[in-house]
Write a protein that holds these residues in place. Structure first.
Motif, PDB file in Angstrom:
ATOM      1  N   THR A 197      -4.921   8.278  -1.410  1.00 51.62           N
ATOM      2  CA  THR A 197      -4.016   9.529  -0.569  1.00 51.62           C
ATOM      3  C   THR A 197      -5.217   9.595   0.691  1.00 51.62           C
ATOM      4  N   MET A 198      -4.651  10.020   1.724  1.00 46.65           N
ATOM      5  CA  MET A 198      -4.917  10.466   3.537  1.00 46.65           C
ATOM      6  C   MET A 198      -6.830  10.969   2.927  1.00 46.65           C
ATOM      7  N   PRO A 199      -7.624   9.747   3.606  1.00 42.00           N
ATOM      8  CA  PRO A 199      -9.300  11.264   3.439  1.00 42.00           C
ATOM      9  C   PRO A 199      -8.630  12.656   4.650  1.00 42.00           C
ATOM     10  N   ARG A 200      -9.036  13.510   4.209  1.00 42.16           N
ATOM     11  CA  ARG A 200      -9.201  15.048   4.588  1.00 42.16           C
ATOM     12  C   ARG A 200      -9.812  15.099   5.081  1.00 42.16           C
ATOM     13  N   ILE A 201     -10.593  16.952   5.270  1.00 40.02           N
ATOM     14  CA  ILE A 201     -11.038  17.811   5.449  1.00 40.02           C
ATOM     15  C   ILE A 201     -10.593  19.314   5.636  1.00 40.02           C
ATOM     16  N   ALA A 202     -11.661  20.136   4.768  1.00 42.23           N
ATOM     17  CA  ALA A 202     -10.882  21.546   5.238  1.00 42.23           C
ATOM     18  C   ALA A 202     -10.674  21.724   6.184  1.00 42.23           C
ATOM     19  N   ASP A 203      -9.248  22.721   6.214  1.00 41.63           N
ATOM     20  CA  ASP A 203      -9.484  23.389   7.173  1.00 41.63           C
ATOM     21  C   ASP A 203      -9.943  24.892   8.008  1.00 41.63           C
ATOM     22  N   SER A 204     -10.539  24.799   8.473  1.00 41.65           N
ATOM     23  CA  SER A 204     -11.264  25.938   8.971  1.00 41.65           C
ATOM     24  C   SER A 204     -10.093  27.103   9.254  1.00 41.65           C
ATOM     25  N   GLN A 205      -8.826  27.322   9.360  1.00 41.52           N
ATOM     26  CA  GLN A 205      -8.208  28.417   9.601  1.00 41.52           C
ATOM     27  C   GLN A 205      -8.085  28.933   8.557  1.00 41.52           C
ATOM     28  N   ASP A 206      -7.193  28.314   7.015  1.00 42.74           N
ATOM     29  CA  ASP A 206      -6.996  28.682   6.132  1.00 42.74           C
ATOM     30  C   ASP A 206      -8.421  27.128   4.340  1.00 42.74           C
ATOM     31  N   ASP A 207      -8.511  27.952   3.984  1.00 42.03           N
ATOM     32  CA  ASP A 207      -9.263  26.806   3.316  1.00 42.03           C
ATOM     33  C   ASP A 207      -8.392  26.359   1.980  1.00 42.03           C
TER      34      ASP A 207
ATOM     35  N   GLN B 243     -12.135  27.175  15.992  1.00 37.97           N
ATOM     36  CA  GLN B 243     -13.441  28.046  16.502  1.00 37.97           C
ATOM     37  C   GLN B 243     -12.980  27.908  18.067  1.00 37.97           C
ATOM     38  N   VAL B 244     -13.444  28.757  19.042  1.00 40.57           N
ATOM     39  CA  VAL B 244     -13.053  29.202  20.328  1.00 40.57           C
ATOM     40  C   VAL B 244     -13.595  27.624  20.926  1.00 40.57           C
TER      41      VAL B 244
ATOM     42  N   SER C  20       1.037  -1.023   0.323  1.00 44.05           N
ATOM     43  CA  SER C  20      -0.418   0.011   0.163  1.00 44.05           C
ATOM     44  C   SER C  20       0.959   1.317   0.480  1.00 44.05           C
ATOM     45  N   VAL C  21       0.608   2.008  -0.802  1.00 39.20           N
ATOM     46  CA  VAL C  21       1.111   3.511  -0.935  1.00 39.20           C
ATOM     47  C   VAL C  21       0.264   4.725   0.096  1.00 39.20           C
ATOM     48  N   VAL C  22       0.399   5.552   0.790  1.00 38.36           N
ATOM     49  CA  VAL C  22      -0.615   6.555   1.231  1.00 38.36           C
ATOM     50  C   VAL C  22      -0.324   8.137   0.936  1.00 38.36           C
ATOM     51  N   SER C  23      -0.933   8.691   0.747  1.00 37.87           N
ATOM     52  CA  SER C  23       0.064  10.157   0.538  1.00 37.87           C
ATOM     53  C   SER C  23      -0.470  10.700   1.106  1.00 37.87           C
ATOM     54  N   ILE C  24       0.619  12.039   2.077  1.00 34.99           N
ATOM     55  CA  ILE C  24      -0.189  13.249   2.545  1.00 34.99           C
ATOM     56  C   ILE C  24      -0.784  14.583   2.011  1.00 34.99           C
ATOM     57  N   PRO C  25      -0.941  15.188   2.135  1.00 35.62           N
ATOM     58  CA  PRO C  25      -1.025  15.944   1.109  1.00 35.62           C
ATOM     59  C   PRO C  25      -0.049  17.637   1.633  1.00 35.62           C
ATOM     60  N   ARG C  26       0.692  17.982   0.771  1.00 39.23           N
ATOM     61  CA  ARG C  26       1.720  18.975   1.635  1.00 39.23           C
ATOM     62  C   ARG C  26       1.362  19.498   2.688  1.00 39.23           C
ATOM     63  N   ASP C  27       0.336  20.096   1.724  1.00 36.36           N
ATOM     64  CA  ASP C  27      -0.199  21.348   3.234  1.00 36.36           C
ATOM     65  C   ASP C  27      -1.711  20.960   3.425  1.00 36.36           C
ATOM     66  N   THR C  28      -0.975  19.910   4.697  1.00 36.22           N
ATOM     67  CA  THR C  28      -1.945  19.303   5.571  1.00 36.22           C
ATOM     68  C   THR C  28      -1.793  19.733   7.070  1.00 36.22           C
ATOM     69  N   ARG C  29      -2.362  20.196   7.844  1.00 40.88           N
ATOM     70  CA  ARG C  29      -2.095  20.701   8.979  1.00 40.88           C
ATOM     71  C   ARG C  29      -1.910  19.908   9.975  1.00 40.88           C
ATOM     72  N   VAL C  30      -0.634  19.455  11.208  1.00 39.98           N
ATOM     73  CA  VAL C  30      -0.315  18.350  11.692  1.00 39.98           C
ATOM     74  C   VAL C  30       0.332  19.072  13.570  1.00 39.98           C
TER      75      VAL C  30
ATOM     76  N   ALA D 284       7.969  21.952  19.126  1.00 38.77           N
ATOM     77  CA  ALA D 284       6.974  20.754  19.229  1.00 38.77           C
ATOM     78  C   ALA D 284       5.802  22.537  18.565  1.00 38.77           C
ATOM     79  N   THR D 285       5.230  22.028  17.301  1.00 38.30           N
ATOM     80  CA  THR D 285       4.602  22.662  17.169  1.00 38.30           C
ATOM     81  C   THR D 285       2.853  22.587  16.053  1.00 38.30           C
ATOM     82  N   ASN D 286       2.000  23.226  16.023  1.00 43.07           N
ATOM     83  CA  ASN D 286       1.366  23.255  14.779  1.00 43.07           C
ATOM     84  C   ASN D 286       1.602  23.896  13.474  1.00 43.07           C
ATOM     85  N   ALA D 287       1.666  22.694  12.113  1.00 42.80           N
ATOM     86  CA  ALA D 287       1.877  23.373  11.028  1.00 42.80           C
ATOM     87  C   ALA D 287       1.810  22.729   9.306  1.00 42.80           C
TER      88      ALA D 287
END
Length: 559
Positions: free
Chosen positions: A369-379, A438-439, A172-182, A198-201
């Protein structure tokens, strides 16, 4: 003066310094008893009347001696040839090894544990494939980018995990998009010793924070999958490898030209007419870098998967896994083009690694490619899809095929030691509900703490330090081992959470429940709709047997 050993024959001169020249002067003596001056024995003519072999016998003896000397000479030639070939082979092997650039496997914060061997003693093989966008060489700058990018820290614009099952029957080969926030863990740069907190980026920034080892640590923290090795390639390496393979077939459904457009700068300059093309060299790099014409990074990942499948088919058709000459050609290029983690930093180990794919049928190779959702902080960014992504990582951790019909059905897995009594477990509850932009929900850690206490975990304690998690997770310390995992699973079970929510971590000192954005309110962990947590839904899956796979082209880039 020399003399003849045969009556009636004249004198015959001896060869001067014959021994020094490597010749045997005895070849010129018919009688083996001839002395140094051609006489008989030590006393010269005194033994002349002693009976001896006849003339024909002496010739036969001389002939046999000559044959033996020739055979000895041939043997020495063979010995020299074999030793020479061995030395040449050794030098060639060392030459290939010296080509390889090596780096540390981890940047100091790796937590996942290697899977236990199966009944045959085999373990899964996980390799992180990294494509660097570095322009810090003349070759790379010429192939893409501007001078302004020279000197910048590289980004890991391509990241794929290659998983080969323990029995080597599927991959199996699984890609993570480069613009994934983790969440990127603390990493120490092995070259400079600089420590990045450590950071979230975005996940592609991990490469510049501690090299490939930091990207590996980030993947392990996100997925819980133990990664054995990493392999990294830059632009110039892609071109060289594509040429060495000899080309791979790709297909587009429309004419494509990926060039800059108004308000959309950049482009790979890939230009192809509708249909199938065999590409290599710079054209292959353009295909792998094309993003706008394939609509997004997600489309680009799918095109990359198609290319990889085609390369594997091409190598199999060339018998490259068994043809020694072909392997040597590929080895020369690969060792110059790739950077690898130190534990596979030899030609033999790379060769053995390549052989792992030899027996995997093309229809048992699945890429997505990894299942994903849009980032609410940046479309423009994405996040791992709650539950669905965790289920995908669980499949890899459990060495399950991505093809449902190939999944294992035999026996239950070893659950490890029994969990400790709930009342004996120290559990820290963290409010991470603000991860979606969100808050954060006020008092959420205390609220879930009370839920845990009602389930018998009376030592649960709410933390005053906020966290960040899209998906609620239970983490246990790496050094707590199998017992820690069993205890964490008991917490997840009590709250109705999936087992995929349990992860090992180097960032916690005790059992920790981080309440994510998926559980902002309520006393019951929310159930996901069956079609919403499918780990394979919407992942642009491509099977290795799909020879007719063809890419759509976004209409502004058609000609």
């Amino acid at each position: 003066m020399g003399r003849s050993s045969t009556p009636g024959e004249g004198t015959r001169p001896r060869v001067r310094h014959a021994g020094q020249l490597g010749w045997d002067d005895g070849l010129y003596d018919d009688d083996p008893s001839a002395g140094p001056e051609g006489g008989r024995g030590d006393s010269g003519s005194g033994d002349r009347d002693r009976p001896g072999p006849g003339r024909s016998e002496r010739r036969r003896q001389s002939h046999r001696r000559g044959k033996r000397r020739i055979l000895r000479w041939i043997a020495w030639v063979l010995v020299v040839a074999i030793l020479g070939a061995g030395a040449a082979g050794y030098l060639w092997y060392e030459h290939l090894n010296s080509n390889l650039r090596k780096g540390h496997r981890s940047a100091g914060n790796s937590a996942a544990k290697k899977a236990a061997p199966n009944a045959a003693g085999q373990t899964p093989l996980n390799i992180l494939l990294i494509g660097s966008d570095s322009r810090n060489s003349k070759e790379n700058l010429k192939l893409g980018g501007s001078k302004a990018s020279v000197g910048a820290k590289p980004l890991a614009d391509v990241q794929m995990l290659l998983h080969v099952s323990a029995d080597r029957k599927n991959a199996s080969v699984v890609s993570i998009p480069r613009d994934t926030r983790v969440d990127i863990p603390k990493c120490v740069d092995p070259d400079t010793g600089h420590e990045s907190p450590a950071t979230n980026a975005l996940i592609n920034e991990s490469l510049g924070r501690g090299g490939p080892g930091c990207t590996l640590d980030t993947w392990e923290q996100l997925t819980g999958v133990y990664i054995d090795h990493w392999v990294m390639v830059d632009f110039a390496g892609v071109v060289a490898m594509a040429d060495a393979v000899g080309g791979a077939d790709v297909c587009v459904k429309h004419n494509v030209y990926d060039i800059p457009k108004p308000n959309v700068p950049g482009g790979s300059y890939l230009k192809l007419t509708e249909g199938t093309h065999k590409i290599k060299g710079k054209k292959a790099l353009q295909w792998l870098r094309t993003r706008h014409a394939f609509e997004s990074d997600i489309g680009r990942a799918k095109a990359q998967h198609m290319y990889l499948n085609s390369v594997i088919r091409e190598l199999k058709s060339q018998n490259a896994f068994t043809d020694t000459g072909r392997l040597m050609d590929l080895a020369e290029t690969a060792t110059k083009s790739l950077q690898v983690s130190e534990e596979i930093g030899s030609v033999k180990k790379l060769f053995d690694l390549g052989m792992q794919l030899k027996g995997v049928p093309m229809d048992k190779i699945n890429m997505l490619t990894m299942p994903r959702i849009a980032d609410s902080q940046d479309d423009n960014h994405v996040l791992p899809k709650p539950v669905a992504a965790d289920k995908l990582w669980a499949l890899l951790r459990d060495d399950e095929s991505l093809d449902p019909k190939d999944r294992k059905t035999s026996g239950k897995k070893d659950k490890g030691p029994a969990a400790a009594a709930p009342a004996s477990l120290d559990v820290t509850v963290v409010n991470g509900t603000g991860a979606d932009g969100q808050v954060p929900t006020g008092g959420r850690a205390t609220g879930v703490q009370d839920i845990l206490r009602s389930e018998g975990f009376t030592k649960a304690t709410a933390s005053t330090v906020p966290g960040s998690a899209l998906t609620t997770a239970v983490t246990y310390p790496k050094d707590s081992g199998a017992q820690g995992k069993s205890d964490a699973l008991s917490i997840a079970e009590a709250l109705g959470m999936p087992t995929s929510a349990v992860k090992v971590s180097t960032d916690v000192e005790t059992l920790t429940l981080t309440v994510g954005s998926d559980w902002r309110t309520g006393k019951t962990y929310p159930k996901q709709a069956a079609d919403d947590d499918d780990p394979l839904k919407g992942t642009e899956a491509v099977n290795g047997s799909e020879k007719d796979a063809c890419m759509d082209v976004y209409w502004p880039y058609r000609f």
